[in-house]
Design a protein around this motif. Structure first.
Motif, PDB file in Angstrom:
ATOM      1  N   PHE A   1      50.266  35.457  43.774  1.00 25.30           N
ATOM      2  CA  PHE A   1      49.406  36.090  42.942  1.00 25.30           C
ATOM      3  C   PHE A   1      47.966  35.487  43.272  1.00 25.30           C
ATOM      4  CE2 PHE A   1      46.890  36.288  39.260  1.00 25.30           C
ATOM      5  CZ  PHE A   1      46.729  37.478  38.753  1.00 25.30           C
ATOM      6  N   ALA A   2      47.827  34.305  43.530  1.00 24.72           N
ATOM      7  CA  ALA A   2      46.579  33.748  43.687  1.00 24.72           C
ATOM      8  C   ALA A   2      46.009  34.204  45.066  1.00 24.72           C
ATOM      9  CB  ALA A   2      46.664  32.262  43.737  1.00 24.72           C
ATOM     10  N   ARG A   3      46.921  34.175  46.021  1.00 30.78           N
ATOM     11  CA  ARG A   3      46.466  34.573  47.272  1.00 30.78           C
ATOM     12  C   ARG A   3      45.939  36.082  47.249  1.00 30.78           C
ATOM     13  NH1 ARG A   3      50.381  34.206  52.399  1.00 30.78           N
ATOM     14  NH2 ARG A   3      51.283  35.857  51.602  1.00 30.78           N
ATOM     15  N   ALA A   4      46.634  37.108  46.592  1.00 29.90           N
ATOM     16  CA  ALA A   4      46.469  38.247  46.508  1.00 29.90           C
ATOM     17  C   ALA A   4      45.150  38.461  45.926  1.00 29.90           C
ATOM     18  CB  ALA A   4      47.482  38.920  45.799  1.00 29.90           C
ATOM     19  N   ASN A   5      44.573  37.541  44.879  1.00 27.75           N
ATOM     20  CA  ASN A   5      43.399  37.939  44.065  1.00 27.75           C
ATOM     21  C   ASN A   5      42.114  36.897  44.355  1.00 27.75           C
ATOM     22  OD1 ASN A   5      44.336  40.117  41.947  1.00 27.75           O
ATOM     23  ND2 ASN A   5      46.210  38.676  42.065  1.00 27.75           N
TER      24      ASN A   5
ATOM     25  N   ARG B   1      39.237  21.100  31.669  1.00 28.45           N
ATOM     26  CA  ARG B   1      39.714  19.628  31.921  1.00 28.45           C
ATOM     27  C   ARG B   1      39.686  19.480  33.488  1.00 28.45           C
ATOM     28  NH1 ARG B   1      40.137  16.915  27.194  1.00 28.45           N
ATOM     29  NH2 ARG B   1      41.142  18.399  25.676  1.00 28.45           N
ATOM     30  N   PRO B   2      39.828  18.243  34.141  1.00 31.91           N
ATOM     31  CA  PRO B   2      39.971  18.069  35.568  1.00 31.91           C
ATOM     32  C   PRO B   2      40.945  18.975  36.284  1.00 31.91           C
ATOM     33  CG  PRO B   2      40.042  15.992  34.377  1.00 31.91           C
ATOM     34  CD  PRO B   2      40.111  17.182  33.051  1.00 31.91           C
ATOM     35  N   ARG B   3      40.700  19.352  37.312  1.00 34.87           N
ATOM     36  CA  ARG B   3      41.614  20.466  38.074  1.00 34.87           C
ATOM     37  C   ARG B   3      43.062  20.258  38.253  1.00 34.87           C
ATOM     38  NH1 ARG B   3      42.565  20.705  43.557  1.00 34.87           N
ATOM     39  NH2 ARG B   3      42.996  22.836  44.577  1.00 34.87           N
TER      40      ARG B   3
ATOM     41  N   VAL C   1      46.197  26.169  42.088  1.00 37.15           N
ATOM     42  CA  VAL C   1      45.973  25.274  40.851  1.00 37.15           C
ATOM     43  C   VAL C   1      45.320  26.098  39.556  1.00 37.15           C
ATOM     44  CG1 VAL C   1      44.916  23.224  40.029  1.00 37.15           C
ATOM     45  CG2 VAL C   1      45.969  23.131  42.414  1.00 37.15           C
ATOM     46  N   GLU C   2      44.265  26.774  40.154  1.00 36.10           N
ATOM     47  CA  GLU C   2      43.509  27.600  38.951  1.00 36.10           C
ATOM     48  C   GLU C   2      44.513  28.471  38.157  1.00 36.10           C
ATOM     49  OE1 GLU C   2      39.851  30.547  38.612  1.00 36.10           O
ATOM     50  OE2 GLU C   2      40.672  30.273  40.668  1.00 36.10           O
ATOM     51  N   VAL C   3      45.294  29.285  38.780  1.00 34.87           N
ATOM     52  CA  VAL C   3      46.241  30.169  38.288  1.00 34.87           C
ATOM     53  C   VAL C   3      47.314  29.235  37.380  1.00 34.87           C
ATOM     54  CG1 VAL C   3      47.966  32.060  38.683  1.00 34.87           C
ATOM     55  CG2 VAL C   3      45.887  31.968  39.852  1.00 34.87           C
ATOM     56  N   GLY C   4      47.574  28.043  37.969  1.00 33.01           N
ATOM     57  CA  GLY C   4      48.622  27.225  37.289  1.00 33.01           C
ATOM     58  C   GLY C   4      48.172  26.542  36.128  1.00 33.01           C
ATOM     59  N   ASP C   5      46.939  26.342  36.043  1.00 30.33           N
ATOM     60  CA  ASP C   5      46.402  25.690  34.792  1.00 30.33           C
ATOM     61  C   ASP C   5      46.490  26.836  33.794  1.00 30.33           C
ATOM     62  OD1 ASP C   5      46.114  23.232  35.713  1.00 30.33           O
ATOM     63  OD2 ASP C   5      43.943  23.471  36.200  1.00 30.33           O
ATOM     64  N   PHE C   6      45.989  28.093  34.019  1.00 24.39           N
ATOM     65  CA  PHE C   6      45.850  29.150  33.112  1.00 24.39           C
ATOM     66  C   PHE C   6      47.443  29.512  32.480  1.00 24.39           C
ATOM     67  CE2 PHE C   6      46.184  33.547  31.958  1.00 24.39           C
ATOM     68  CZ  PHE C   6      45.061  33.613  31.126  1.00 24.39           C
ATOM     69  N   VAL C   7      48.454  29.508  33.546  1.00 16.75           N
ATOM     70  CA  VAL C   7      49.505  29.894  32.704  1.00 16.75           C
ATOM     71  C   VAL C   7      50.386  28.967  32.129  1.00 16.75           C
ATOM     72  CG1 VAL C   7      51.932  30.651  33.889  1.00 16.75           C
ATOM     73  CG2 VAL C   7      50.040  31.405  35.063  1.00 16.75           C
ATOM     74  N   SER C   8      50.046  27.694  32.440  1.00 18.45           N
ATOM     75  CA  SER C   8      50.887  26.650  31.837  1.00 18.45           C
ATOM     76  C   SER C   8      51.137  26.656  30.333  1.00 18.45           C
ATOM     77  CB  SER C   8      50.386  25.365  32.251  1.00 18.45           C
ATOM     78  OG  SER C   8      50.627  25.059  33.571  1.00 18.45           O
ATOM     79  N   PRO C   9      50.138  26.853  29.534  1.00 18.17           N
ATOM     80  CA  PRO C   9      50.015  27.144  28.101  1.00 18.17           C
ATOM     81  C   PRO C   9      50.898  28.514  27.731  1.00 18.17           C
ATOM     82  CG  PRO C   9      47.844  26.746  28.764  1.00 18.17           C
ATOM     83  CD  PRO C   9      48.636  27.130  29.896  1.00 18.17           C
TER      84      PRO C   9
ATOM     85  N   MET D   1      42.254  33.773  44.399  1.00 12.13           N
ATOM     86  CA  MET D   1      42.196  32.610  43.406  1.00 12.13           C
ATOM     87  C   MET D   1      43.017  31.392  43.896  1.00 12.13           C
ATOM     88  SD  MET D   1      42.522  34.779  39.844  1.00 12.13           S
ATOM     89  CE  MET D   1      42.010  33.557  38.725  1.00 12.13           C
ATOM     90  N   THR D   2      42.794  30.130  43.287  1.00 11.70           N
ATOM     91  CA  THR D   2      43.594  29.129  43.902  1.00 11.70           C
ATOM     92  C   THR D   2      44.798  28.872  43.194  1.00 11.70           C
ATOM     93  OG1 THR D   2      42.651  27.375  42.567  1.00 11.70           O
ATOM     94  CG2 THR D   2      41.383  27.995  44.617  1.00 11.70           C
TER      95      THR D   2
END
Length: 260
Positions: free
Chosen positions: A112-116, A196-198, A121-129, A118-119
């Protein structure tokens, strides 16, 4: 000792079609993640938007289902499924792995990150909560199914589960629902409320889940066909949690050290 409530695993039956509580727990988990994700996207500093969240949920569903099933097959009962390959598709008989589902979601995040643009880590930080509510519903589904019960105990809230030999046992599914679901959600959601830090939001989720699951495994009965897989006391769940704990702790340590 408490009595185990005798749940009917079938939520709704229409002719030959059956809607089971266990399946509905997955629906509730996915729905909660999607709605929380849309809310978070409308408030967050992250580049994720509600429209992108709508797209991502499809990737996440595929990751959870395929990864969860294949993870169970390979991590917990490979010999059986290699001998009965058609049984791999019999998901209605149970058998899903969180660690496999997590790997499936990580693949979905990468694609998903590659298709949009994005990075990862960026998507992972968003999804984790967004993950812990799904874990909560999943463990409630385990409890309703009277599966993955705990070890013998004489604590006053112990209960005898069907198929568990009539012994009073820890309701370990409820322990996991409380820790991996409710407590982890509160901690990670609060932590992610500001930048927060990346990578640290995802790292905190990995660390929190790994620690909670490792702890609850001491009250959970090991899989009968596996038993203890290391040192005569470590379960497969604990083995799979160790990389999560080490990676989460290491990422947080180095990120905050570099930011200091």
């Amino acid at each position: 000792m408490l009595e185990y409530p005798q749940f009917d695993p079938v939520m709704l039956s229409i002719g030959p079609l059956e809607l089971r509580w266990y399946g509905m727990m997955y629906v509730f988990g996915i729905l909660s993640g999607w709605l929380l994700g849309r809310y978070r996207a409308s408030k967050s500093w992250n580049r994720m938007t509600p429209k992108l969240m709508d797209d991502f949920i499809t990737w996440a569903i595929l990751g959870v289902v395929l990864g969860g099933r294949l993870g169970y097959v390979f991590f917990y009962n490979a010999a059986f499924y290699f001998s009965h390959p058609l049984k791999i598709f019999a998901v209605w008989e149970g058998g899903m792995s969180f660690h496999g589902g997590m790997l499936g979601v990580l693949v979905a995040i990468f694609l998903f990150a590659r298709a949009n643009a994005m990075t990862f880590v960026e998507v992972g930080d968003f999804v984790s909560p967004l993950v812990p509510p799904g874990l909560f519903f999943g463990r409630i589904g385990n409890f309703i199914n009277a599966e993955l019960w705990g070890r013998y105990t004489d604590l006053p809230w112990a209960m005898p589960f069907p198929g568990a030999g009539g012994l009073p046992r820890h309701p370990s599914q409820l322990y996991e629902a409380a820790l991996e679901g409710l407590v982890l959600f509160i901690v990670v959601w609060w932590y992610s409320a500001k930048p927060r830090p990346r990578g640290c939001v995802g790292a905190l989720f990995l660390l929190g889940y790994g620690c909670f699951r490792f702890l609850v495994e001491f009250a959970r009965e090991p899989d009968r066909h596996l038993g203890f897989v290391a040192l005569n006391w470590m379960s497969m769940g604990q083995i799979l949690c160790l990389p999560m704990i080490l990676f989460g702790l290491g990422w947080l340590f180095y990120s905050y050290r570099d930011a200091a």
